[in-house]
Write an enzyme that holds these catalytic residues in place. Structure first.
Site, PDB file in Angstrom:
ATOM      1  N   SER A 138       0.812  -1.219   0.000  1.00 26.30           N
ATOM      2  CA  SER A 138       0.000   0.000   0.000  1.00 26.30           C
ATOM      3  C   SER A 138       0.844   1.267   0.000  1.00 26.30           C
ATOM      4  CB  SER A 138      -0.935   0.015   1.217  1.00 26.30           C
ATOM      5  OG  SER A 138      -1.808  -1.080   1.178  1.00 26.30           O
ATOM      6  N   HIS A 194       0.484   4.461   4.396  1.00 24.66           N
ATOM      7  CA  HIS A 194      -0.250   5.212   3.380  1.00 24.66           C
ATOM      8  C   HIS A 194       0.255   6.644   3.293  1.00 24.66           C
ATOM      9  CE1 HIS A 194      -3.912   2.309   3.921  1.00 24.66           C
ATOM     10  NE2 HIS A 194      -2.842   1.717   3.455  1.00 24.66           N
TER      11      HIS A 194
END
Length: 255
Positions: A138, A194
């Protein structure tokens, strides 16, 4: 290969192609996921703990390889499907413009950068936990999203496959969600990764001629060694040529 052969328009939908970097990243992630899936089911998943990103292991035991290996492990089918879908949908166009080498460098730059943010923030924030492992691509994917939004800011996508929205607004929304969620302690989602991916994606595209090549110093030393060896050979050649020009029967001149 021409652009037309790598992309396709089907009705109103744009379908990216499969350039080499994206293709091999997809294959690598899926292959490792399948191996780890069956290793877990066979009771052989113990060694995988050394491949997950554990901040305390990176800092205290210097397991720095985890800053790379964690990005090839995924928690479940939903995790890998969404990450690989985003890699294909947004990464293909970036690679097509940048080229495979630069795109792969960028991918690992964001993955490692996001991993560093996970380590740092888990140590310095009161609600962080350096003992919790992190897995997933991610961080690199969020870096791709950031760059895609900066390169194709007004391009529209279907948010949730239903709502048309410009890419720049989509990335703003997911960035805000990741930022607010990062204050939630013991979250099952690594929002630190993230945020790190978004940050390092921004740094990559804003830094002129940014390169991330871990073997560059070795390559540079090898090139310098070859250059020095070529210089020595050339000097020997010049000395031989100089001695040969004196001619037969003639000794060195004495002043």
């Amino acid at each position: 290969m021409s652009l037309r052969s790598r992309t396709r328009l089907t009705g109103a939908f744009y379908i990216p192609g499969f350039p080499n970097g994206v293709k091999w990243l997809l294959i690598s992630n899926v292959a490792i996921f399948i191996l780890s899936f069956f290793a877990d089911r066979a009771g052989l998943g113990g060694p995988l703990i050394f491949l997950k990103l554990i901040p305390v292991a990176v800092v205290k035991d210097f397991f720095v390889w985890q800053l790379v290996t964690y990005a090839f492990l995924h928690q479940g089918f939903g995790h890998i499907i969404w990450n690989m879908l985003a890699l294909w949908m947004f990464g293909a166009d970036i690679e097509r413009i940048w080229g495979t080498r630069r795109f792969v460098q960028f991918y690992f730059f964001c993955a490692v950068g996001a991993g560093l943010c996970v380590v740092l923030l888990n140590y310095i924030l009161p609600w962080g936990d350096p003992n919790v492992p992190t897995v997933g691509s991610s961080g690199a994917i969020f870096g791709i999203l950031m760059v895609y939004a900066m390169m194709f800011s007004d391009r529209e996508i279907l948010f949730g496959f239903l709502i048309p929205i410009k890419v720049k607004y989509f990335v703003m929304i997911i960035g805000a969600v990741a930022f607010l969620s990062s204050f939630e302690p013991r979250s099952a989602v690594s929002n630190f990764a993230h945020l790190g991916g978004l940050l390092f994606g921004y740094l990559f595209i804003k830094t002129p001629n940014m390169q991330f090549d871990p073997v560059a110093p070795i390559r540079r030393q090898y090139r310098d060694w070859k250059l020095q060896r070529a210089k020595k050979k050339f000097q020997v050649y010049l000395r031989k040529q100089g001695s040969g020009k004196q001619g037969p029967g003639r000794g060195p001149m004495v002043h």
